[in-house]
Enzyme design. Sequence first.
Site, short mmCIF file in Angstrom:
data_model
loop_
_atom_site.label_atom_id
_atom_site.label_comp_id
_atom_site.label_asym_id
_atom_site.label_seq_id
_atom_site.Cartn_x
_atom_site.Cartn_y
_atom_site.Cartn_z
N ASP A 171 66.38 60.51 65.47
CA ASP A 171 64.99 60.06 65.42
C ASP A 171 64.63 59.52 64.03
O ASP A 171 65.14 59.98 63.01
CB ASP A 171 64.08 61.26 65.74
CG ASP A 171 62.62 60.89 65.75
OD1 ASP A 171 62.22 60.06 66.58
OD2 ASP A 171 61.86 61.44 64.92
N GLU A 175 67.49 55.58 66.44
CA GLU A 175 66.17 54.99 66.66
C GLU A 175 65.77 54.35 65.32
O GLU A 175 65.22 55.02 64.45
CB GLU A 175 65.15 56.04 67.09
CG GLU A 175 63.84 55.44 67.56
CD GLU A 175 62.62 55.95 66.80
OE1 GLU A 175 61.54 55.36 66.96
OE2 GLU A 175 62.75 56.91 66.04
#
Length: 731
Positions: A406, A459
């Site tokens: 993330d 990401e």
Amino acid sequence: MYALPDQAAIDALFNGSHADPFSILGLHEHDGSLWLHALLPDAGEVSVIDAKNERTLATLDRVDARGFFSGKIPRRKNAFPYRLSVRWGDGTFDIEDPYRFGEVLGDVDAWLLAEGTHQRPFQRLGAHPAVMEGVAGVAFAVWAPNARRVSIVGDFNLWDGRRYPMRLRRECGVWEIFLPGVQQGALYKYEIFTAEGHIELKADPYGFSAELRPGTASKVAALPEVVPASDARRTANAFNAPVSIYEVHLGSWRRIPEQGNRWLSYRELADTLIPYVKDLGFTHLELLPVNEHPFDGSWGYQPLGMYAPTSRFGTPADFRYFIETAHANGIGVLLDWVPGHFPTDSHGLARFDGTHLFEHADPREGFHQDWSTLIYNYGRNEVRNYLTGNALYWIERYGIDGLRVDAVASMLYRDYSRKEGEWIPNQFGGRENLEAIQFLRSMNETVGTARPEAITLAEESTAFPAVSRPPAMGGLGFHYKWNMGWMHDTLEYMQQDPVHRKYHHHKMTFGMVYAFNENFVLPLSHDEVVHGKGSLLARMPGDAWQQFANLRAYYAFMWAHPGKKLLFMGGEFAQGREWNHEDSLDWHLLDPAVGGGWHGGVQMLVRDLNAVYKAQPALHQIDFDPSGFQWIAHDDAENSVFSFIRKGEQPSCEVIVIANFTPVPRHAYTVGVPLAGRWREILNTDAACYGGGNAGNDTLETQPHGSHGFAQSLTLAVPPLATIYLQRVAE
């Protein structure tokens, strides 16, 4: 004459400020005699028992009324195994003395931990059920180099920090102790006496299990056994494999309203979610973070228990059962992983030993303004080791197939979401976070070497180069990168009224300019259905019929586009409202009597898209090379029609894709094709079973009329707001 420590040392033990309790407590030789000292607050009497023959060897003197005992062991000169018989109040208890046991860490482990090169630090740090000198208990070890004293407190010692102060291994800054008799399931924390004289209660950074919120204690649990590497899982993760990911927040996929709107457990999810995903044909599940986290509303993206599956849904064993069930059904499991920041909760990593240990001291480097969280100090060996070990832990000990990392962009840049003057340049004056870059490369290399069947996905929302290229080529070492640009552009296009789409035609084609710069995943993730954005369906223009038709056409365009696929839960049946983590998905929409059956039609389409995607090598084998894609017509903006060819590794397995993003049917539309012969529709989003108008084509014959640079062409009907797939019929 007693070989007593001085009163100042005894006072320091009682007030919890003594830094080396093992230098006093336990057995010690003095002038050729063996002495035993014991700190047992509030005890009335203490005797020493020989563990081998059960004989009472001595009764210790109570030399401090608060509970410090000392005495000479007659006729003994060498250390021996013993127990203590202790009278507290009206009861007498036989206990093992933690201070008779040796060191927990071996010299090599201590060396590697100090270097930050221990590939599996979780094997030594944390709480490990163990047997020492034939006695069962738990070995505790925690990194807190700047603490004046660290004690284990828990439900086994009345949470009293005076009782079990730990030994400091100065060579690596780790405090350790073996506590006999402590069992799995025991709650514990570390009581840390800081250099400033404050007492902090901290959960275990390496805790393998945790108390259910609002409790914040760690829970003793065994390190899970290693999950053997799997060739089948490696094949399923390969670049030429069909990868279709269903992204899930476990707490809101389905709830039980009749039981207080409770969550499903890991085992209930294994019995319901896994069959659902398998039925729809997804190849992978991606779970929003399941690391233990204090706040439900963070969805797991502010984790504190990096090594503990959240107790919201069950035990670590239950979570492992969930993974095993997924694998037994041929489904891979990806875990959202957050090494970019952590929350400031007092029981967590913030100022862990009274200093900025895991985070930077300067808020210009160590504080995330967007999320009010702290940033890991990637320049510190032990911090990198903590995170890299954690990545390997989930893959090796739970069989996780991959980690979606993330907020990578926030890690790569020191000025991420900061104004001028709010950040500190790197040593060369630049904005790149060199330490974070090195950490990501090292983490990916470690995972790739130790478990080559697993994958990592970034990401990453910027144009940082070579994210999914090997470090040896100057890359970050990820296998895949989320294509955020494609997602933003295509959704912006789809939100336009069809009459205006011809002015935004490039939004759908621009992704092909850079499609092969990285190994991309096309994500329609949870971020696109929260924070006021509405659902994917609600963002489609037009009346209800057009909204559903738009969404169906868009999904088919996405499934045919180069890149692996990801869809957030609820999108598979076109949930109408924005996702809410506190409620179940709107499963009632699948009732044919609700909404005209259109939601069920979208669900059927997604099932068929996954089936066609897996069955057609042209749609997945060559995702990351230009040879797998060819435009037929990318410039028909006037009609808002796109046509292209997907190709596989074998010749003559092409799939032709034609998408019409206006509500106007295109009759007698001509496209060039690479091969003469008969072609047939293998998917049409306007089919009646999906809720469409059922316009389409029977088997089509090519004509020897050149078009779009091909010698052969097809003339066909392209339904309104629809995408169709064509395949050549074998002779």
